[in-house]
Structures are given as C-alpha cells and as structure tokens.
Design a protein around this motif. Structure first.
Motif, mmCIF file in Angstrom:
data_model
loop_
_atom_site.group_PDB
_atom_site.id
_atom_site.type_symbol
_atom_site.label_atom_id
_atom_site.label_comp_id
_atom_site.label_asym_id
_atom_site.label_seq_id
_atom_site.Cartn_x
_atom_site.Cartn_y
_atom_site.Cartn_z
ATOM 1 N N UNK A 251 0.852 -1.192 0.000
ATOM 2 C CA UNK A 251 0.000 0.000 0.000
ATOM 3 C C UNK A 251 0.890 1.246 0.000
ATOM 4 N N UNK A 252 0.614 2.144 -0.931
ATOM 5 C CA UNK A 252 1.329 3.420 -0.970
ATOM 6 C C UNK A 252 0.311 4.548 -0.837
ATOM 7 N N UNK A 253 0.694 5.591 -0.140
ATOM 8 C CA UNK A 253 -0.188 6.745 0.014
ATOM 9 C C UNK A 253 0.581 8.042 -0.280
ATOM 10 N N UNK A 254 -0.175 9.087 -0.516
ATOM 11 C CA UNK A 254 0.396 10.420 -0.682
ATOM 12 C C UNK A 254 -0.440 11.416 0.111
ATOM 13 N N UNK A 255 0.227 12.375 0.714
ATOM 14 C CA UNK A 255 -0.488 13.493 1.335
ATOM 15 C C UNK A 255 0.002 14.769 0.653
ATOM 16 N N UNK A 256 -0.893 15.737 0.491
ATOM 17 C CA UNK A 256 -0.542 16.983 -0.186
ATOM 18 C C UNK A 256 -0.877 18.195 0.685
ATOM 19 N N UNK A 257 -0.007 19.197 0.586
ATOM 20 C CA UNK A 257 -0.232 20.424 1.350
ATOM 21 C C UNK A 257 0.301 20.274 2.764
ATOM 22 N N UNK A 258 -0.396 20.899 3.697
ATOM 23 C CA UNK A 258 0.046 20.898 5.085
ATOM 24 C C UNK A 258 -1.014 20.250 5.970
ATOM 25 N N UNK A 259 -0.576 19.571 7.038
ATOM 26 C CA UNK A 259 -1.559 19.003 7.961
ATOM 27 C C UNK A 259 -2.307 20.110 8.712
ATOM 28 N N UNK A 260 -3.499 19.801 9.165
ATOM 29 C CA UNK A 260 -4.310 20.758 9.939
ATOM 30 C C UNK A 260 -3.777 20.870 11.368
ATOM 31 N N UNK A 261 -3.180 19.791 11.869
ATOM 32 C CA UNK A 261 -2.634 19.788 13.233
ATOM 33 C C UNK A 261 -1.679 18.614 13.373
ATOM 34 N N UNK A 262 -0.741 18.760 14.315
ATOM 35 C CA UNK A 262 0.187 17.667 14.621
ATOM 36 C C UNK A 262 0.378 17.603 16.133
ATOM 37 N N UNK A 263 0.520 16.400 16.654
ATOM 38 C CA UNK A 263 0.738 16.274 18.085
ATOM 39 C C UNK A 263 0.806 14.827 18.506
#
Ligand code: ZN
Ligand code: ZN
Length: 141
Positions: A13-25
């Motif tokens: 399984x491969x995934x991609x995310x684009x842009x910036x995350x809404x939050x990290x923690x």
C-alpha cells in the motif's frame, strides 16, 4: 504544493499526502496505545481530500471499534497506515507513515491517560480541545 509519500510495512500500500496538515501532536489515550502497541501515537491530521491511496487500495483494511475512528492498515502485512475520523472530517496519517514530513508537534491530547510523560513544554490537554468536543482542560506536565 508539498507532497509526501508513505506506505505500509511491506510496501503493498502506498499513500500520498498533499499540502500541510491541519494539526500535529501526540495522543496518549489507551485506544491509541492498544492499537499501535506503542506508548503514544504521533498524529498528523489532514483533510480527507489531501490524502490519497496511490497503490494497493484493495489491501487497505479498516477496523472501527467506535464511530470516531476507522483505523486503516495493510491486510497483507498488518502495517498501520492512518485513522479516519468521520465526526471530525479529518484523517490521522500516523507521523511514522510519512517519514519525510517534518513532524512539528504542537499539542498533547488525552494526557490524563499517559504512561509516558513528556516534558517538552507543549500544552497538555486532559482529553480533547473544546472545539473538537472535549473539555479543553489543560494539565500540568
Ligand atoms: Zn503491507
Ligand atoms: Zn488516542
């Protein structure tokens, strides 16, 4: 627009995310602990339209213990990918799933349940932020 690639343990399984995350923690809840077999979950929250499965979609399995979280993993290797949070309209792509993303945590949630206190100066919420339906109560480190 920035893009980060990730995937499961075996690479099916491969995934991609684009842009910036809404939050990290970090989430310290018992459910994240039991699911991940780790003391904390490092989360990055994304709008669903910014997260795409680019390979192996047939192998993406999901387990929903509650309506809050659809935990997704590779059916071949068991490697974890992400957790869909339909009530929040956000997807938690586990930070470890997308290693090239610079992980910049800003908050700890469910700190009342912690088994690994982290003295990093970041806000520690007892449960969730008020805007996400939690108490919004902050705890000392
Ligand atoms: Zn896999
Ligand atoms: Zn959690």
């Amino acid at each position: 627009m920035t893009m980060h690639k990730g995937g499961c343990f075996c690479g099916t399984v491969a995934i991609e995310v684009r842009g910036l995350p809404e939050a990290m923690g970090y989430c310290h809840c018992g459910s994240c602990r039991a699911w991940s077999a780790a003391p904390v979950n490092a989360f990055t929250l994304w709008k669903p339209e910014n997260v795409k499965v680019t390979k192996g979609a047939d192998f993406v399995a999901q387990f929903m213990k509650t309506k809050m979280s659809g935990r997704q993993f590779c059916a071949k290797c068991g490697g974890h990918l992400m957790a869909d949070h339909p009530p929040l309209g956000l997807v938690d792509v586990y930070a470890a799933t997308i290693p090239t993303l610079a992980f910049r945590p800003a908050i700890h949630v469910n700190y009342a349940e912690t088994v690994l206190p982290m003295k990093d100066g970041l806000p520690k919420l007892k449960d969730f932020p008020a805007e996400l339906g939690g108490s919004g109560v902050a705890l000392p480190e």
